[in-house]
Write an enzyme that holds these catalytic residues in place. Structure first.
Site, PDB file in Angstrom:
ATOM      1  N   GLU A   1       3.046 -13.417   4.354  1.00  0.00           N
ATOM      2  CA  GLU A   1       3.636 -13.415   3.010  1.00  0.00           C
ATOM      3  C   GLU A   1       3.268 -12.135   2.261  1.00  0.00           C
ATOM      4  OE1 GLU A   1       5.921 -15.469   1.537  1.00  0.00           O
ATOM      5  OE2 GLU A   1       6.010 -16.181   3.606  1.00  0.00           O
TER       6      GLU A   1
ATOM      7  N   HIS B   1     -16.085  -0.363  -2.549  1.00  0.00           N
ATOM      8  CA  HIS B   1     -16.754  -0.375  -1.247  1.00  0.00           C
ATOM      9  C   HIS B   1     -18.229   0.010  -1.396  1.00  0.00           C
ATOM     10  CE1 HIS B   1     -13.025  -1.084   0.690  1.00  0.00           C
ATOM     11  NE2 HIS B   1     -12.536   0.130   0.578  1.00  0.00           N
TER      12      HIS B   1
HETATM   13  P1  A3P Z   1      -6.676  -5.215  10.262  1.00  0.00           P
HETATM   14  O1  A3P Z   1      -6.639  -3.713  10.290  1.00  0.00           O
HETATM   15  O2  A3P Z   1      -7.591  -5.789  11.293  1.00  0.00           O
HETATM   16  O3  A3P Z   1      -5.327  -5.823  10.314  1.00  0.00           O
HETATM   17  P2  A3P Z   1      -9.546  -3.820   3.445  1.00  0.00           P
HETATM   18  O4  A3P Z   1      -8.482  -4.227   2.528  1.00  0.00           O
HETATM   19  O5  A3P Z   1     -10.908  -4.259   3.013  1.00  0.00           O
HETATM   20  O6  A3P Z   1      -9.485  -2.369   3.774  1.00  0.00           O
HETATM   21  O7  A3P Z   1      -9.317  -4.630   4.815  1.00  0.00           O
HETATM   22  C1  A3P Z   1      -8.152  -4.418   5.555  1.00  0.00           C
HETATM   23  C2  A3P Z   1      -8.042  -5.473   6.637  1.00  0.00           C
HETATM   24  O8  A3P Z   1      -7.714  -6.741   6.029  1.00  0.00           O
HETATM   25  C3  A3P Z   1      -6.900  -5.152   7.601  1.00  0.00           C
HETATM   26  O9  A3P Z   1      -7.329  -5.651   8.868  1.00  0.00           O
HETATM   27  C4  A3P Z   1      -5.761  -5.959   6.990  1.00  0.00           C
HETATM   28  O10 A3P Z   1      -4.692  -6.205   7.858  1.00  0.00           O
HETATM   29  C5  A3P Z   1      -6.518  -7.235   6.615  1.00  0.00           C
HETATM   30  N1  A3P Z   1      -5.763  -8.072   5.671  1.00  0.00           N
HETATM   31  C6  A3P Z   1      -5.198  -7.707   4.501  1.00  0.00           C
HETATM   32  N2  A3P Z   1      -4.534  -8.749   3.960  1.00  0.00           N
HETATM   33  C7  A3P Z   1      -4.689  -9.793   4.809  1.00  0.00           C
HETATM   34  C8  A3P Z   1      -4.229 -11.147   4.814  1.00  0.00           C
HETATM   35  N3  A3P Z   1      -3.464 -11.636   3.844  1.00  0.00           N
HETATM   36  N4  A3P Z   1      -4.587 -11.930   5.851  1.00  0.00           N
HETATM   37  C9  A3P Z   1      -5.366 -11.456   6.850  1.00  0.00           C
HETATM   38  N5  A3P Z   1      -5.825 -10.183   6.910  1.00  0.00           N
HETATM   39  C10 A3P Z   1      -5.486  -9.360   5.897  1.00  0.00           C
END
Ligand code: A3P
Length: 302
Positions: free
Chosen positions: A242, A117
């Site tokens: 998935e 990050h």
């Molecule tokens: P939400 O909290 O809006 O659902 P990071 O991994 O950078 O911390 O980001 C997390 C965000 O990415 C979360 O958003 C998570 O649900 C979403 N995310 C992770 N895998 C995903 C996928 N396969 N498709 C769509 N969103 C995804």
């Protein structure tokens, strides 16, 4: 704000709520559990990149875990693994966290896939051809980022300490005082490098709207030649539903136990349920306005 050198433990006491404790490394506000007297600063300064390293970079909650999985599958011809994602594509920022269960990044065989990050300027760079590696950046609409980040931090409170209301968190986000700093500075720092040969700039929204085309882009960028059939399979395996089925792979493991799943809702535009008209206006005038003239566009319409 503390200077690069100070690496002081800063306890934020802005009003009634505090966002855990922070330690500044290269000017970046990091959770103290990762960076305060853990050796992370030295680790970062001395980290030697290899030509075939790939860093996935993004502000928290922008889709970095998603990209970790996509990229890992691209490197592994569409295989599926139950091994925690942080063991396969390591969370760089956690490398010196005393309770990490991740393997040691420095001794890992190539190609090393890593996620961070940290903003682009703070991510290790190779200076010679033999050490110039690749960076994949993912940006997401800040409104969705702040909601997702807030809900995630509430669950992470045992580790990083934030448990205040959303309005206060959103205010910190606008001011750039949450962990990993200002969202606008973070995205623009990478956006400046979007045309560099070793940088690929993606958005969460493009991944959501056309995953197969983004997988083709990523595969080409990292130099993996996959059949169309394999890329289509990876796209199916990396949809939200998935990935959610393989939930065990997306929990953060620490020696003290498990922390929340990284997959929550996985949608574009969910922020509208949490934003007041006043907050929407503040995001227009204090966040989105900073993107004007840069060519990078996110809007309240999303
Ligand atoms: P939400 O909290 O809006 O659902 P990071 O991994 O950078 O911390 O980001 C997390 C965000 O990415 C979360 O958003 C998570 O649900 C979403 N995310 C992770 N895998 C995903 C996928 N396969 N498709 C769509 N969103 C995804």
């Amino acid at each position: 704000m503390a200077s690069d050198e100070s690496e002081t433990l800063v306890q934020e006491i802005d009003g009634e709520y505090q966002h855990g404790k922070a330690a500044f490394v290269k000017g970046v506000r990091m959770p103290h559990v990762f960076a305060y007297q853990t050796g992370f600063k030295d680790f970062l300064e001395n980290f030697e990149t290899r030509q075939d390293d790939v860093f996935i970079i993004g502000f928290p909650r922008s889709g970095t875990t998603w990209l970790q999985e996509i990229t890992w599958q691209i490197f592994n011809d569409g295989a599926i693994s139950k091994e925690p994602i942080g063991h396969r594509v390591q969370f760089f920022d956690e490398a010196k966290f005393p309770h990490t269960t991740q393997p040691d990044i420095t001794t890992r065989p190539s190609p090393r896939l890593m996620k961070t990050h940290l903003p682009f300027h703070a991510v290790p760079k190779g200076t010679s051809d033999a050490s110039r590696c690749k960076y994949i950046y993912v940006a997401r609409t800040p409104h969705d980022v702040v909601v997702s980040y807030y809900l995630f931090d509430l669950k992470m409170a045992p580790l990083t300490g934030y448990s205040g209301p959303f309005e206060y968190f959103a205010d910190m986000f606008i001011k750039g005082t949450t962990y990993w700093g200002s969202w606008t500075e973070h995205v623009l720092d990478s956006w400046k490098h979007k045309d560099d040969a070793n940088v690929l700039f993606l958005t969460y929204e493009d991944l959501k709207e056309n995953l197969p085309s983004q997988i083709r882009l990523i595969a080409k960028f990292v130099g993996k030649s996959l059949t169309e059939e394999t890329m289509e399979r990876i796209a199916k395996q990396c949809t939200f539903n998935e990935m959610k089925k393989n939930a065990s792979a997306y929990w953060m493991m620490t020696r003290d136990g498990e922390l929340p799943n990284y997959l929550r809702r996985g949608q574009i535009g969910g922020w509208k349920d949490s934003f007041t008209p006043e907050l929407t206006a503040r995001f227009e005038s204090e966040v989105l306005s900073k993107l004007e003239g840069t060519g990078l566009q996110f809007g309240s319409g999303q």
